[in-house]
Design an enzyme around this catalytic site. Structure first.
Site, short mmCIF file in Angstrom:
data_model
loop_
_atom_site.label_atom_id
_atom_site.label_comp_id
_atom_site.label_asym_id
_atom_site.label_seq_id
_atom_site.Cartn_x
_atom_site.Cartn_y
_atom_site.Cartn_z
N CYS A 92 -8.13 -106.33 0.30
CA CYS A 92 -6.91 -105.90 0.95
C CYS A 92 -6.09 -107.14 1.30
O CYS A 92 -6.60 -108.25 1.32
CB CYS A 92 -7.26 -105.15 2.23
SG CYS A 92 -8.40 -103.79 1.91
N ARG A 100 -2.89 -107.21 -3.95
CA ARG A 100 -4.30 -107.21 -3.54
C ARG A 100 -4.82 -105.80 -3.28
O ARG A 100 -6.03 -105.59 -3.24
CB ARG A 100 -4.47 -108.04 -2.26
CG ARG A 100 -4.29 -109.52 -2.47
CD ARG A 100 -4.44 -110.24 -1.15
NE ARG A 100 -5.81 -110.30 -0.72
CZ ARG A 100 -6.59 -111.37 -0.80
NH1 ARG A 100 -6.11 -112.49 -1.30
NH2 ARG A 100 -7.82 -111.34 -0.38
N TRP A 152 -6.85 -101.61 -0.26
CA TRP A 152 -7.51 -101.14 -1.49
C TRP A 152 -8.78 -100.45 -1.01
O TRP A 152 -9.68 -101.09 -0.48
CB TRP A 152 -7.84 -102.33 -2.38
CG TRP A 152 -8.42 -101.95 -3.69
CD1 TRP A 152 -7.75 -101.53 -4.80
CD2 TRP A 152 -9.80 -101.97 -4.06
NE1 TRP A 152 -8.63 -101.29 -5.82
CE2 TRP A 152 -9.90 -101.54 -5.40
CE3 TRP A 152 -10.98 -102.30 -3.39
CZ2 TRP A 152 -11.10 -101.45 -6.08
CZ3 TRP A 152 -12.18 -102.20 -4.07
CH2 TRP A 152 -12.23 -101.77 -5.39
N ASN A 185 -10.42 -106.89 5.68
CA ASN A 185 -10.60 -107.01 4.23
C ASN A 185 -12.10 -107.17 3.98
O ASN A 185 -12.67 -108.16 4.41
CB ASN A 185 -9.85 -108.23 3.70
CG ASN A 185 -10.17 -108.51 2.25
OD1 ASN A 185 -10.53 -107.60 1.50
ND2 ASN A 185 -10.08 -109.77 1.84
N GLY A 186 -12.71 -106.19 3.31
CA GLY A 186 -14.14 -106.30 3.03
C GLY A 186 -14.85 -105.01 3.38
O GLY A 186 -14.22 -103.96 3.53
N GLU A 211 -11.57 -108.41 -24.88
CA GLU A 211 -10.42 -108.61 -24.01
C GLU A 211 -9.27 -107.66 -24.40
O GLU A 211 -8.60 -107.10 -23.54
CB GLU A 211 -9.99 -110.08 -24.06
CG GLU A 211 -8.74 -110.44 -23.28
CD GLU A 211 -8.84 -110.15 -21.79
OE1 GLU A 211 -9.92 -109.82 -21.28
OE2 GLU A 211 -7.78 -110.23 -21.13
N LYS A 241 -7.73 -104.94 -21.83
CA LYS A 241 -6.30 -104.93 -21.49
C LYS A 241 -5.73 -103.54 -21.73
O LYS A 241 -5.01 -103.00 -20.91
CB LYS A 241 -5.60 -105.95 -22.39
CG LYS A 241 -4.57 -106.82 -21.80
CD LYS A 241 -4.95 -107.96 -20.93
CE LYS A 241 -5.88 -107.69 -19.82
NZ LYS A 241 -6.42 -108.86 -19.20
N GLU A 281 -7.17 -100.86 -19.10
CA GLU A 281 -6.76 -100.99 -17.70
C GLU A 281 -5.28 -100.69 -17.52
O GLU A 281 -4.86 -100.26 -16.44
CB GLU A 281 -7.13 -102.37 -17.12
CG GLU A 281 -6.30 -103.54 -17.59
CD GLU A 281 -6.65 -104.84 -16.85
OE1 GLU A 281 -6.59 -105.90 -17.48
OE2 GLU A 281 -6.95 -104.80 -15.64
N HIS A 331 -24.71 -99.87 -36.11
CA HIS A 331 -25.82 -99.49 -35.23
C HIS A 331 -25.42 -98.40 -34.23
O HIS A 331 -26.13 -98.17 -33.26
CB HIS A 331 -26.34 -100.73 -34.48
CG HIS A 331 -26.82 -101.80 -35.42
ND1 HIS A 331 -27.95 -101.66 -36.19
CD2 HIS A 331 -26.28 -103.00 -35.73
CE1 HIS A 331 -28.11 -102.75 -36.94
NE2 HIS A 331 -27.10 -103.57 -36.68
N LYS A 387 -5.83 -107.07 -7.78
CA LYS A 387 -5.80 -108.37 -8.41
C LYS A 387 -7.02 -109.22 -8.04
O LYS A 387 -7.68 -109.78 -8.89
CB LYS A 387 -4.51 -109.10 -8.04
CG LYS A 387 -4.33 -110.46 -8.71
CD LYS A 387 -4.15 -110.31 -10.20
CE LYS A 387 -3.99 -111.63 -10.92
NZ LYS A 387 -4.16 -111.46 -12.38
O1 M6R Z 1 -9.95 -113.62 -10.27
P1 M6R Z 1 -11.04 -113.45 -11.30
O2 M6R Z 1 -10.70 -114.16 -12.57
O3 M6R Z 1 -12.38 -113.81 -10.81
O4 M6R Z 1 -11.03 -111.89 -11.62
C1 M6R Z 1 -12.00 -111.32 -12.45
C2 M6R Z 1 -11.60 -109.93 -12.88
O5 M6R Z 1 -11.48 -109.09 -11.76
C3 M6R Z 1 -10.27 -109.90 -13.65
O6 M6R Z 1 -10.30 -110.76 -14.74
C4 M6R Z 1 -9.95 -108.47 -14.13
O7 M6R Z 1 -10.86 -108.09 -15.11
C5 M6R Z 1 -8.52 -108.38 -14.65
N1 M6R Z 1 -7.83 -107.29 -14.03
C6 M6R Z 1 -8.39 -108.12 -16.10
O8 M6R Z 1 -7.07 -108.08 -16.53
#
Ligand code: M6R
Length: 615
Positions: A2, A27, A74, A100-101, A488, A492, A495, A511, A610
């Site tokens: 958060c 956040r 969040w 936050n947590g 990746e 992308k 998400e 497989h 984020k």
């Molecule tokens: O801040 P970080 O690089 O440790 O974050 C890791 C993941 O949460 C982050 O890469 C996440 O997978 C992204 N939303 C992907 O686009």
């Protein structure tokens, strides 16, 4: 994960809190709220959903309180509703908390409070804290002493901030664990608290960072720090932060993600800047890398710990380091590593890759590795973040703030930094010939131009993306150093677009994954002219034999691919070890345009945040 902000000073707090929350919305964005001290009571305003909803509420109930706290949430415990939004208040609405947590033992703390007559109004774990505080304040304690009595009883927790009408003009902030940083901003006759320095940059560059176990008492006139375990006073001298707040604005792009994709030529130039000594031809990192020659030469093993996109960058890092520096590498999902009993080799290096430097699982995995004797190196974008503070060595991405939840420019910067590090290790260990290193580095310095060339093809990629906006599934295939690119690309896409997408090592299709292929399935095949090109062509044949739609990512000038693919996206030729930097760019654009066309919230996809500061 958060966002937290607080203000105490001579100005009306509300607009400052709202501006701070705007900067922190990435956040968490499922609800938000503020609490302000005003004439012996608290003005508390909260709203479900995005910050705009809270803005509408505060517009109709302006408060001119001069001390206040704000929060963007969040959800972890409790649905994303107004009732569960922070701040939470005690039974008399005199004291408020933001958090936050996660408080892991909230159930056992709550039961006796309920039995004693406390009235809870939310489903959150957080609310228990403010009722505990209420009891402590009733005994006549100051706000900070009441907090010192409550905080040791909380398991987990991360960061908490309190205000109370019993102590006008005082904010108490605490950092319980590694996850969830708290920063104090020192202004002129005013002071601030925040979870992230971007919320404070327009007000002050002088910031103190709470260590785990610290409590800060913040008033208009001064800031004091105490240790939670024994109440002892500690010094946390402010540091001068040199960051550009304007860099975080959208600069005319529709989304931060579009801006961050477009910034990659410049961002990669910045990452490369000053990293090669012109005279010796050797890769150099600044004073934050302190490994001795003996350590580097004797390295038995490297373990990567990371999550999400950073994990995919780590997989490329493994490939590069094993190939150039001949050190065996493992890549570990941080959330798995932390709960195993991992074996750490004597003299090993553990590398954390993290854009934010605040990802709870990555931090926990780092600590687990450190406890077992590993040296820690972090690749990170955010200066002064927790991961950088607990590491022995740090290599910064130097890519500027990344605001969009979907990581783009930080990913390519991770790849480039990991490439530089692989060459650096190889040079120090004597596993690379000087002319090979020189040729590789020369190609790396050409990357910004090549990235620019790929991004110029955005129009074609957008048109292609629009042809597949209704596809129910996608499959991304890669091999070798571009197997992580397939992972990746799929991450992308899912998400952002909410289309199910799977990334697979092409050799694994037979497989099991082959069973998914039919005429409705678009298959993105990364088929660059590299050492596994012929193998990829065979895999593409397998897809075509089952009527799958082949979208090939191919090297400029490759005509052979034309007979094998339904759609072709081109990237310029580059050394195989650098090709993941170019190959991921069309996949970022594909995901972006499909998501945008589907009307999704590109910068803040549903259910994500984020900086993932909870496990
Ligand atoms: O801040 P970080 O690089 O440790 O974050 C890791 C993941 O949460 C982050 O890469 C996440 O997978 C992204 N939303 C992907 O686009």
């Amino acid at each position: 994960m958060c966002g937290i902000v607080g203000y105490v000073g001579p100005r009306t707090a509300l607009p400052l809190l709202m501006a701070g929350l705007r900067r922190l919305e990435y956040r968490g964005y499922d609800s938000a709220g503020v609490a302000l001290q005003k004439n012996g009571h608290l003005d508390v305003m909260r709203a479900e959903g995005k910050l705009d909803n809270l803005a509408a509420v505060v517009a109709t109930h302006p408060s001119d309180g001069k001390t206040g706290i704000g929060h963007t949430r969040w959800a972890t415990h409790g649905r994303p509703t107004e009732q569960n939004a922070h701040p939470h208040v005690d039974c008399t609405s005199a004291t408020a908390v933001i958090h936050n947590g996660i408080i892991e033992n909230f159930q056992e703390l709550k039961a006796p409070l309920v039995a004693a007559g406390h009235k809870f109004s939310s489903e959150t774990d957080t609310e228990v804290v403010v009722h505990l505080l209420e009891d402590e304040l009733k005994t006549g304690k100051s706000l900070e002493d009441a907090a010192l009595a409550v905080l040791p009883r909380l398991d987990g927790a991360a960061a908490l901030v309190f205000i109370s009408t019993t102590h006008p003009g005082t904010i108490v902030a605490a950092r319980i664990s590694n996850a969830g940083g708290v920063i104090v901003g020192h202004g002129k006759a005013e002071n601030f608290v925040a979870s992230d320095m971007t919320a404070l940059l327009e007000h002050t560059r002088d910031m103190s960072f709470l260590e785990p176990g610290d409590l800060a008492v913040v008033t208009q006139k001064d800031v004091r720090f105490r240790r939670i375990e024994d109440g002892a006073t500690v010094e946390r001298a402010p540091k001068k932060i040199e960051l550009d707040p304007v860099g975080a604005a959208k600069s005319g792009y529709k989304h931060f993600m579009a801006k961050e994709i477009a910034e990659q030529p410049r961002a990669i130039s910045d990452t490369l800047l000053g990293r090669v000594d012109r005279t010796s031809g050797r890769v150099v990192f600044d004073a934050d890398v302190k490994m001795t020659d003996d350590f580097v030469k004797a390295l038995p093993r490297i373990t990567f710990v990371a999550c999400g996109t950073a994990l995919h960058a780590s997989l490329v890092g493994k490939y590069l380091i094993e190939r150039l520096a001949k050190v065996p590498c493992d890549v570990e999902i941080a959330s798995e590593y932390r709960y195993r009993d991992p074996v750490v080799s004597k003299g090993q290096l553990t590398i954390a890759v993290t854009q934010s430097g605040e990802t709870a699982d990555t931090l926990a995995a780092m600590n687990a590795s450190r406890e077992r004797g590993a040296r820690l190196l972090t690749f990170c974008n955010v200066m002064g973040s927790e991961a950088t503070r607990i590491s022995d060595d740090v290599i910064y991405l130097h890519t500027g703030p990344e605001i969009s939840v979907a990581s783009t420019k930080a990913y390519t910067a991770m790849l480039v930094d990991l490439f530089l590090f692989a060459v650096y290790l190889a040079q120090r260990r004597g596993t690379i010939a000087a002319n090979v290193a020189a040729q590789l580095l020369a190609e790396a310095f050409h990357l910004p131009t090549l990235i620019d060339a790929v991004l110029r093809e955005e129009g074609k990629i957008r048109a292609l993306a629009y042809r597949y906006t209704t596809a129910p599934n996608f499959l991304h295939l890669g091999r070798g150093v571009n197997y992580p690119t397939a992972l990746e690309g799929a991450l992308k896409l899912k998400e952002l677009s909410y289309i199910h997408a799977e990334g697979t090592a092409a050799g694994e299709m037979k497989h099991g994954t082959n069973a998914l292929i039919d005429k409705t399935l678009p298959v993105v095949a990364i088929a660059l002219k590299d050492s596994v090109y012929k193998k990829m062509l065979s895999n593409i044949q397998e897809v075509r034999a089952r009527a799958g739609i082949v979208i090939a990512l191919a090297t400029d000038g490759d005509t052979e691919i034309e007979q094998h693919a339904d759609e072709i996206i081109r990237v310029p030729a580059v050394h195989e070890l650098l090709s993941p930097v170019l190959a991921v760019l069309p996949l970022q654009l594909l995901a972006y345009h499909i998501a945008d066309k589907r009307g999704n919230d590109v910068d803040q996809p549903r259910n994500l945040a984020k900086a993932v500061t909870v496990e």
